[in-house]
Design a protein around this motif. Structure first.
Motif, PDB file in Angstrom:
ATOM      1  N   PRO A   1     -23.623 -63.087  13.537  1.00  0.00           N
ATOM      2  CA  PRO A   1     -23.705 -64.389  14.228  1.00  0.00           C
ATOM      3  C   PRO A   1     -23.583 -64.278  15.744  1.00  0.00           C
ATOM      4  CG  PRO A   1     -21.631 -64.178  13.024  1.00  0.00           C
ATOM      5  CD  PRO A   1     -22.484 -63.024  12.601  1.00  0.00           C
TER       6      PRO A   1
ATOM      7  N   VAL B   1     -28.719 -72.062   9.315  1.00  0.00           N
ATOM      8  CA  VAL B   1     -27.412 -71.505   9.698  1.00  0.00           C
ATOM      9  C   VAL B   1     -26.384 -71.788   8.612  1.00  0.00           C
ATOM     10  CG1 VAL B   1     -25.570 -71.515  11.429  1.00  0.00           C
ATOM     11  CG2 VAL B   1     -27.959 -71.842  12.135  1.00  0.00           C
TER      12      VAL B   1
ATOM     13  N   GLY C   1     -19.825 -71.522  12.598  1.00  0.00           N
ATOM     14  CA  GLY C   1     -21.244 -71.814  12.533  1.00  0.00           C
ATOM     15  C   GLY C   1     -21.630 -73.056  13.322  1.00  0.00           C
TER      16      GLY C   1
END
Length: 457
Positions: A187, A204, A213
Motif C-alpha cells: 500500500p 482498494v 486504506g
C-alpha cells in the motif's frame, strides 16, 4: 447539500417514509407512482438522483432503469434501487440494468443518506462539465452521450490494492475476464503506482495490514493525477462504518465480503463507463477552449487570442522596461495561388507556412494568423536589430524551398513580405504598434515584395 431526489414507488407508505427521511436532510423531494411518470420527469431534467422501487404495476424498476440508462438525455442521472428483493440474482440484474446502487429494505437512514449525498456530488460535478461542454456542440464537436450509452464498460485498466494474497489473486482472476488488472500488494507504493498508470479504476481494500486504506483513498483524491479516477472500496461486513466514511471522502462505490463475481464485474463496469464519459466531457471542454483561441487550418493562435494576449505582453514589457518586437507577415500574391492552383493548394501553403514559422521562432514568441494570408509574430524582450535578423531568417526559409501542393505532386515558389516594428515608449497603445508594423508591411510590398522593412517607433 441541496439536490432534487425523485422517489419512485407505487406504495404511498413507502413514499412518505423516504420523503420524510430525505426532507429531514434538506433534500428537495419529488415523487412518482409509476415508471411512466418517472421517465417523463427525468426527460424534463427535473431531478438529480432517483430512488427506484423494483416491483411496480406498469413496468418494473429494472425496465425503468434500463430505459433511463439507454437514453442519451437521462443516462447520466444516478439511479439507486431501493427494494425488498435481496437475492444476489436481483442485485446483479439491477446493476446490469445500469443502477448505480442496489439497497435492500429496510435501509438504514445513515446508509441511505450517505449514498444519496455521494451520488449527488458526482451528479453535480458531471452537470457542471456538461454545461461547459455545451459550447462544443455549437462549434461542431460530437457530444459524448451516445458513445456513453453504447459503452460496455469493459476493457478498462484497473489497479487492485490488496495485501492479502488469497484475496487479490481471486479478485484479479475474476476481473481479468473483462479488464486489464495490475495488483499492488504494497500500500505504501500504491499511490505512486496509481499516479503513473493512467488507470480507469482503483479498487482498494480497507482491510490492509498496518495501513489505513481510507487514507490511501483520501490521498488519491488530493493528487492531481488520480483526482478523477473512480475508487471502488472493498471491506469486511463489520467495517460498514468505515465504508460510509469512505463515501464522504470521495470513494465512489463499495463492496462487502464475501464478494459475488457478477456484482464485482457489474460495479467495475459502471465506474469505468462513468470515468470514460466524464473524461470525454473534460476533453470536449478543453478542445472547445483550444478551438476558441486557435486557427483550425494552421494550428497557430487566432486573431482573438492575439488581441487579448498582445495587450498583456505590451503591459509586461512597459512595466519591466524591456523591448517588444512585432512583425506582420503577408504571403505575396496569395490570391494568384488560389486562382491558379485552387483553394486546396492555398490551404497547403498556409499549413506549411505555419510549420516554417514555428521552426523560426522561440517558444516564448507568439505566432498568430491575423486573417487570410496575414500573420503576426510578437517577440518579447527583443529589440529591432535582433527582430530584423529573425525576420530575414524567416523570409529566407520561405523563399528558399518551394512549397508542396496537391499532396506533394507539385511544388511552387512562395515568398513573403514583412513589416517590423517595436514597442519602445512606455504605455504606447497596442493599436499604434500594429498600425506602424502594417505601414512597414505596405512599404515592403510597394518596394517589390519578398523583403523585410523595419520602422522604428
Amino acid at each position: 447539500m441541496s439536490a432534487r431526489v425523485l422517489v419512485v414507488d407505487d406504495v404511498p407508505a413507502n413514499v412518505k417514509l423516504l420523503e420524510a427521511r430525505l426532507s429531514a436532510e434538506y433534500f428537495d423531494v419529488m415523487t412518482a407512482a409509476n415508471g411512466t411518470e418517472a421517465l417523463a420527469i427525468c426527460r424534463r431534467a427535473e431531478c438529480d438522483i432517483i430512488l427506484l422501487d423494483v416491483m411496480m404495476p406498469d413496468m418494473d424498476g429494472f425496465e425503468v432503469c434500463r430505459r433511463l440508462k439507454t437514453d442519451p438525455a437521462t443516462h447520466h442521472i444516478p439511479v439507486v434501487m431501493v427494494t425488498a428483493l435481496d437475492s444476489p440474482a436481483d442485485r446483479n440484474r439491477g446493476l446490469e440494468a445500469g443502477a448505480d446502487d442496489f439497497l435492500t429494505k429496510p435501509v438504514s437512514d445513515v446508509v441511505l443518506i450517505a449514498r444519496v449525498r455521494s451520488l449527488t456530488r458526482l451528479k453535480m460535478m458531471t452537470d457542471e462539465l456538461r454545461m461547459r461542454a455545451i459550447t462544443s456542440l455549437e462549434i461542431g464537436m460530437q457530444a459524448p452521450e451516445r458513445s456513453a450509452v453504447a459503452d460496455t464498460g469493459k476493457g478498462g485498466r484497473i489497479l487492485l490494492v490488496d495485501d492479502r494474497q488469497s484475496s487479490y489473486e481471486r479478485l484479479a482472476t475474476q476481473l481479468a475476464a473483462e479488464h486489464t488488472v495490475d495488483v499492488e500488494p504494497n500500500p505504501t507504493e500504491a499511490l505512486f503506482h496509481a499516479a503513473e498508470g493512467n488507470y480507469d479504476l482503483l479498487i482498494v481494500s480497507l482491510d490492509l495490514n498496518n495501513f489505513d486504506g481510507l487514507r490511501l483513498c483520501s490521498q488519491a483524491r488530493s493528487l492531481e493525477r488520480t483526482r478523477h479516477v473512480p475508487i471502488l472500496a472493498i471491506a469486511d461486513a463489520e467495517n460498514s462504518t468505515r465504508l460510509l466514511r469512505g463515501l464522504e471522502i470521495g470513494v465512489n462505490d463499495y463492496l462487502l465480503r464475501p464478494i459475488d463475481k457478477n456484482e464485482l464485474l457489474a460495479r467495475a463496469r459502471t465506474q469505468i463507463r462513468r470515468r470514460r464519459y466524464t473524461d470525454h466531457l473534460r476533453d470536449n471542454v478543453q478542445n472547445s477552449i483550444e478551438m476558441a483561441i486557435t486557427d483550425a487550418l494552421t494550428g497557430l493562435h487566432n486573431r482573438r487570442y492575439m488581441e487579448s494576449h498582445l495587450a498583456t505582453l505590451a503591459e509586461q514589457a512597459s512595466t519591466r522596461g524591456k523591448p517588444l518586437a512585432l512583425m506582420i507577415l503577408d504571403i505575396d500574391y496569395f490570391k494568384s495561388i488560389n486562382d491558379n492552383y485552387g483553394h486546396d493548394a492555398g490551404d497547403d501553403v498556409l499549413r506549411e507556412f505555419a510549420v516554417r514559422v514555428r521552426k523560426s521562432i522561440r517558444g516564448i514568441d507568439l505566432a498568430c494568423r491575423y486573417g487570410g494570408e496575414e500573420f503576426v509574430i510578437v517577440m518579447p524582450e527583443t529589440d529591432l536589430h535582433v527582430a530584423g535578423m529573425v525576420a530575414e531568417r524567416l523570409r529566407r526559409s520561405i523563399a528558399g524551398e518551394p512549397f508542396a501542393i496537391h499532396k506533394g505532386t507539385k511544388r511552387i515558389e512562395v515568398t513573403i513580405s514583412i513589416g517590423l516594428t517595436t514597442l519602445e515608449k512606455k504605455g504606447e497603445a497596442v493599436a499604434d504598434v500594429l498600425k506602424r508594423a502594417d505601414t512597414a508591411l505596405y512599404r515592403a510590398k510597394h518596394d517589390g515584395r519578398n523583403r523585410v522593412v523595419s520602422q522604428a517607433a
